[in-house]
Each structure stands twice: as structure tokens, then as C-alpha cells.
Design a protein around this motif. Structure first.
Motif, PDB file in Angstrom:
ATOM      1  N   ILE A 215       0.867  -1.177   0.000  1.00  0.00           N
ATOM      2  CA  ILE A 215       0.000   0.000   0.000  1.00  0.00           C
ATOM      3  C   ILE A 215       0.904   1.228   0.000  1.00  0.00           C
ATOM      4  CG2 ILE A 215      -1.740   1.286   1.312  1.00  0.00           C
ATOM      5  CD1 ILE A 215      -2.491  -1.465   2.602  1.00  0.00           C
ATOM      6  N   GLN A 216       0.626   2.159  -0.871  1.00  0.00           N
ATOM      7  CA  GLN A 216       1.463   3.357  -0.945  1.00  0.00           C
ATOM      8  C   GLN A 216       0.936   4.512  -0.090  1.00  0.00           C
ATOM      9  OE1 GLN A 216       0.601   1.570  -3.863  1.00  0.00           O
ATOM     10  NE2 GLN A 216       2.612   0.591  -3.779  1.00  0.00           N
ATOM     11  N   LEU A 217      -0.385   4.630   0.015  1.00  0.00           N
ATOM     12  CA  LEU A 217      -0.979   5.779   0.706  1.00  0.00           C
ATOM     13  C   LEU A 217      -2.163   5.329   1.546  1.00  0.00           C
ATOM     14  CD1 LEU A 217      -1.263   8.905   1.078  1.00  0.00           C
ATOM     15  CD2 LEU A 217      -2.743   8.884  -0.950  1.00  0.00           C
ATOM     16  N   GLN A 218      -2.196   5.746   2.806  1.00  0.00           N
ATOM     17  CA  GLN A 218      -3.350   5.499   3.680  1.00  0.00           C
ATOM     18  C   GLN A 218      -3.935   6.832   4.098  1.00  0.00           C
ATOM     19  OE1 GLN A 218      -2.928   2.746   7.039  1.00  0.00           O
ATOM     20  NE2 GLN A 218      -4.247   4.044   8.301  1.00  0.00           N
ATOM     21  N   LEU A 219      -5.259   6.963   3.951  1.00  0.00           N
ATOM     22  CA  LEU A 219      -5.979   8.154   4.386  1.00  0.00           C
ATOM     23  C   LEU A 219      -6.880   7.784   5.549  1.00  0.00           C
ATOM     24  CD1 LEU A 219      -6.964   9.645   0.891  1.00  0.00           C
ATOM     25  CD2 LEU A 219      -4.972  10.202   2.308  1.00  0.00           C
ATOM     26  N   SER A 220      -6.783   8.536   6.639  1.00  0.00           N
ATOM     27  CA  SER A 220      -7.526   8.230   7.862  1.00  0.00           C
ATOM     28  C   SER A 220      -8.088   9.487   8.495  1.00  0.00           C
ATOM     29  CB  SER A 220      -6.608   7.511   8.870  1.00  0.00           C
ATOM     30  OG  SER A 220      -6.165   6.275   8.375  1.00  0.00           O
ATOM     31  N   GLY A 221      -8.905   9.285   9.521  1.00  0.00           N
ATOM     32  CA  GLY A 221      -9.470  10.372  10.310  1.00  0.00           C
ATOM     33  C   GLY A 221      -9.423   9.978  11.772  1.00  0.00           C
ATOM     34  N   HIS A 222     -10.588  10.031  12.437  1.00  0.00           N
ATOM     35  CA  HIS A 222     -10.807   9.474  13.782  1.00  0.00           C
ATOM     36  C   HIS A 222     -10.204  10.292  14.921  1.00  0.00           C
ATOM     37  CE1 HIS A 222     -11.744   6.525  16.798  1.00  0.00           C
ATOM     38  NE2 HIS A 222     -10.525   6.058  16.919  1.00  0.00           N
ATOM     39  N   SER A 223      -9.010  10.846  14.736  1.00  0.00           N
ATOM     40  CA  SER A 223      -8.307  11.496  15.844  1.00  0.00           C
ATOM     41  C   SER A 223      -8.831  12.886  16.167  1.00  0.00           C
ATOM     42  CB  SER A 223      -6.818  11.614  15.515  1.00  0.00           C
ATOM     43  OG  SER A 223      -6.639  12.569  14.480  1.00  0.00           O
ATOM     44  N   HIS A 224      -9.436  13.557  15.181  1.00  0.00           N
ATOM     45  CA  HIS A 224      -9.821  14.978  15.282  1.00  0.00           C
ATOM     46  C   HIS A 224      -8.609  15.862  15.553  1.00  0.00           C
ATOM     47  CE1 HIS A 224     -14.327  14.098  16.363  1.00  0.00           C
ATOM     48  NE2 HIS A 224     -13.816  13.185  15.540  1.00  0.00           N
ATOM     49  N   GLY A 225      -7.421  15.336  15.256  1.00  0.00           N
ATOM     50  CA  GLY A 225      -6.201  16.092  15.549  1.00  0.00           C
ATOM     51  C   GLY A 225      -6.020  16.319  17.032  1.00  0.00           C
ATOM     52  N   GLY A 226      -6.659  15.458  17.836  1.00  0.00           N
ATOM     53  CA  GLY A 226      -6.650  15.652  19.276  1.00  0.00           C
ATOM     54  C   GLY A 226      -7.830  16.479  19.747  1.00  0.00           C
ATOM     55  N   GLN A 227      -8.430  17.233  18.831  1.00  0.00           N
ATOM     56  CA  GLN A 227      -9.590  18.103  19.056  1.00  0.00           C
ATOM     57  C   GLN A 227      -9.234  19.299  19.947  1.00  0.00           C
ATOM     58  OE1 GLN A 227     -13.624  16.329  18.975  1.00  0.00           O
ATOM     59  NE2 GLN A 227     -14.040  17.508  20.832  1.00  0.00           N
ATOM     60  N   ILE A 228      -8.542  19.037  21.034  1.00  0.00           N
ATOM     61  CA  ILE A 228      -8.048  20.115  21.893  1.00  0.00           C
ATOM     62  C   ILE A 228      -6.538  19.933  22.038  1.00  0.00           C
ATOM     63  CG2 ILE A 228      -8.086  21.154  24.196  1.00  0.00           C
ATOM     64  CD1 ILE A 228     -10.961  20.094  24.455  1.00  0.00           C
ATOM     65  N   GLN A 229      -5.776  20.909  21.544  1.00  0.00           N
ATOM     66  CA  GLN A 229      -4.317  20.855  21.651  1.00  0.00           C
ATOM     67  C   GLN A 229      -3.868  21.873  22.696  1.00  0.00           C
ATOM     68  OE1 GLN A 229      -1.823  19.232  19.675  1.00  0.00           O
ATOM     69  NE2 GLN A 229      -2.977  18.387  17.949  1.00  0.00           N
ATOM     70  N   ILE A 230      -3.046  21.417  23.602  1.00  0.00           N
ATOM     71  CA  ILE A 230      -2.520  22.295  24.641  1.00  0.00           C
ATOM     72  C   ILE A 230      -1.098  22.694  24.259  1.00  0.00           C
ATOM     73  CG2 ILE A 230      -2.007  22.522  27.096  1.00  0.00           C
ATOM     74  CD1 ILE A 230      -4.976  22.080  26.414  1.00  0.00           C
ATOM     75  N   PRO A 231      -0.800  24.005  24.183  1.00  0.00           N
ATOM     76  CA  PRO A 231       0.560  24.432  23.832  1.00  0.00           C
ATOM     77  C   PRO A 231       1.612  23.796  24.740  1.00  0.00           C
ATOM     78  CG  PRO A 231      -0.946  26.303  23.813  1.00  0.00           C
ATOM     79  CD  PRO A 231      -1.714  25.146  24.387  1.00  0.00           C
ATOM     80  N   PHE A 232       2.696  23.326  24.134  1.00  0.00           N
ATOM     81  CA  PHE A 232       3.817  22.681  24.826  1.00  0.00           C
ATOM     82  C   PHE A 232       3.423  21.350  25.482  1.00  0.00           C
ATOM     83  CE2 PHE A 232       4.253  27.350  25.317  1.00  0.00           C
ATOM     84  CZ  PHE A 232       5.277  27.551  24.404  1.00  0.00           C
ATOM     85  N   TYR A 233       2.216  20.887  25.209  1.00  0.00           N
ATOM     86  CA  TYR A 233       1.768  19.619  25.796  1.00  0.00           C
ATOM     87  C   TYR A 233       1.295  18.655  24.722  1.00  0.00           C
ATOM     88  CZ  TYR A 233      -1.111  16.343  28.485  1.00  0.00           C
ATOM     89  OH  TYR A 233      -1.655  15.211  29.012  1.00  0.00           O
ATOM     90  N   GLY A 234       0.517  19.164  23.767  1.00  0.00           N
ATOM     91  CA  GLY A 234       0.023  18.304  22.705  1.00  0.00           C
ATOM     92  C   GLY A 234      -1.452  18.021  22.849  1.00  0.00           C
ATOM     93  N   PRO A 235      -1.935  16.958  22.178  1.00  0.00           N
ATOM     94  CA  PRO A 235      -3.363  16.628  22.217  1.00  0.00           C
ATOM     95  C   PRO A 235      -3.817  16.273  23.629  1.00  0.00           C
ATOM     96  CG  PRO A 235      -2.223  15.396  20.492  1.00  0.00           C
ATOM     97  CD  PRO A 235      -1.174  16.043  21.323  1.00  0.00           C
ATOM     98  N   LEU A 236      -4.993  16.764  23.989  1.00  0.00           N
ATOM     99  CA  LEU A 236      -5.524  16.467  25.315  1.00  0.00           C
ATOM    100  C   LEU A 236      -5.857  14.992  25.454  1.00  0.00           C
ATOM    101  CD1 LEU A 236      -6.592  17.279  28.082  1.00  0.00           C
ATOM    102  CD2 LEU A 236      -8.747  17.932  27.000  1.00  0.00           C
TER     103      LEU A 236
END
Length: 293
Positions: A215-236
């Protein structure tokens, strides 16, 4: 091991909750609830690969994901999204799961079919199940909506996209990792060797397994990018099967053979907030290395 994981998860969530309260309590609350969830970040990317037939050079694919209609994302927003996608002039459209937040309480089936049916993509529209599409006895409802909207629902199956010159690529899709029964072997069973293959998987962390297949390319979702990102901490908080891969591009597998893209999605779930994780519509333009100068 499971006890340690549980403890780490608890500590991460506890610390994240404190940081969120501190950050959102100083004016960020209104922004995170009322402003950022209504934004739309249209990201544009170029995909290059030697296995891609030259006839697909310049082909445009649009990915949208995780609308979670009914929680915070509205039917009006969906209608606006359909217009924006069509204006992009995609050749292919893929949806990577979680259409409705809770299928049990959704009563606008005919309306949503009409909206999704308005999407135009001459090479096809494809979709896979997310965990919310199975939840609340929604499996059949989701299937009906997507298929009546002109989408090919890939349930551990694949589809061939062939050009007039005989060249082709394949799109494979697997079931959701949390509530479904994903089967990569079945999804890829009909794909000839040395074919350019795109995998649709709601769960990004399935890339760990997918990297062992051609497989050359996988497209996904689910994470919402963490939905809430805390500076210097990352996804909640990151959900199961989206704990390693949260947003954007990754490479994995032998010689980094698999490229993964994790879409931040459009809606929210559980918490009606987005903070430093804007809703996303992703546009991919394919570039065959065979035609590159």
C-alpha cells in the motif's frame, strides 16, 4: 502492562484537564466552543510516487472526515461543505468515517442523502465505516445513506479506477477498528501486484499493520487532531487506534514505504470544543514521478 497504561492515560487526562481549564478559562472558552469549530482549514498536498501511473498525474482527490452531524456540526454546515467541495473540482472524493454522532437520534435521512448526492467526482466517491457509524445500531443506516448518495462503501473490499489508456489505481477500504471487523487481506485480495493502492481506514493506527502490505498511501481520520491541543503539551485526549498517529503526514514500514495522512476531521464529539485543531478539508493532487522533470 495494562495497569501502567491505564495509569499513564489517567495522569495525561488529569494534567490535560487542568491545563485546559487554565487556558480556556481566560477567554479561550468562547473561542474553543463557538469560533474554531466553525472554521474550515482547506489543506493542500502533493502526493508523489513512482508506482503511480503517469495518466493519473494531476488527478485531484478530496478527503473529508468525522462530521459527527448532530452533536455540534449542523446540516447547514454540511450543505456549505458540499458547495465548497464541488468548487474544488475533485476527480475523486473519499469520506473516512463518522458521519453521524449518534445514529439513533438522526431523523433527516432524505435530506442528508440529497446533500451528499450533490457531490460530483467523475472518478468516483468512496467511503468507509467509522466507529460512530456502527454505534447506536447505525451500521445499516450509514450503509443506506452512503450508497443512496452515490458513494461506494468499501467494507474490507477494493475498487479499481481505470483510465482509457488501460492504466489504473486501486482504492481499498477496511472496516472500523473499534466496533467493526477490519480485514486487510480481504480488502487487498483482488488487487494485482505492483498496483498503486490507496487504503481508506478510519483508524490511523492501522497503518502499523498496513505497512506490511503493498500500500502506498493510507488516508484516515478518527483522531480529530486531538480536538483540543494544549501548547507545549500536545493533544488532550486521543482515542483508541489514533494514539500514535494524530494529524498530518507520517511514513512507516520498510524503507518508509507507506505514507499516512491523518485528517483532523470536521466535527466534534464528547466535548463541543476545538482548540488549535481546526476542522479540515484535505485536497491531494497526485504527481507521477514518471512525468516529473
Amino acid at each position: 502492562m495494562s495497569e501502567q497504561i491505564t495509569r499513564r492515560t489517567f495522569i495525561k487526562r488529569a494534567v490535560g484537564t487542568v491545563l485546559t481549564a487554565a487556558g480556556l478559562g481566560t477567554g479561550g472558552y468562547f473561542y474553543a466552543r463557538e469560533v474554531e469549530p466553525r472554521m474550515l482549514d482547506i489543506t493542500r498536498h502533493t502526493i508523489k510516487n513512482a508506482a503511480l501511473p503517469s495518466g493519473f498525474d494531476g488527478i485531484k482527490l478530496v478527503q473529508f472526515s468525522d462530521t459527527h452531524i448532530g452533536f455540534q456540526y449542523t446540516m447547514e454546515q454540511l450543505q456549505q461543505l458540499m458547495t465548497k467541495i464541488n468548487k474544488l473540482g475533485p476527480d475523486l472524493i473519499v469520506f473516512t468515517g463518522d458521519l453521524l454522532d449518534d445514529p439513533r437520534h438522526f431523523t433527516e435521512k432524505t435530506k442528508i442523502i440529497s446533500m451528499l448526492n450533490s457531490l460530483k467526482a467523475p472518478m468516483g466517491k468512496f467511503a468507509v465505516y467509522g466507529n460512530h457509524d456502527h454505534g447506536g445500531y447505525g451500521s445499516n443506516l450509514y450503509k443506506q445513506i452512503m450508497e443512496q448518495s452515490g458513494f461506494t462503501l468499501l467494507l474490507n473490499h477494493s475498487a479499481n479506477i481505470k483510465l482509457l489508456d488501460g492504466s489504473s489505481l486501486w482504492i481499498a477500504g477496511i472496516d472500523d477498528a473499534m466496533l467493526g471487523k477490519p480485514d486487510l487481506k480481504s480488502a487487498l485480495a483482488n488487487i494485482p501486484k505492483n498496483s498503486y493502492t490507496i487504503l481508506l481506514s478510519h483508524a490511523p493506527d492501522k497503518a502499523e499493520e498496513a505497512a506490511h502490505f503493498p500500500i502506498q498511501l493510507q488516508l484516515s481520520g478518527h483522531s480529530h487532531g486531538g480536538q483540543i491541543q494544549i501548547p507545549f503539551y500536545g493533544p488532550l485526549v486521543t482515542p483508541p487506534f489514533a494514539e500514535k498517529y494524530v494529524e498530518g503526514f507520517y511514513t512507516t514500514g520498510p524503507q518508509s514505504s507507506l505514507t499516512l495522512y491523518v485528517n483532523r476531521g470536521l466535527g466534534t464529539t464528547r466535548l463541543p470544543f476545538r482548540f488549535l485543531s481546526q476542522p479540515e478539508l484535505a485536497v491531494f493532487t497526485f504527481k507521477s514521478e514518471k512525468t516529473s522533470s
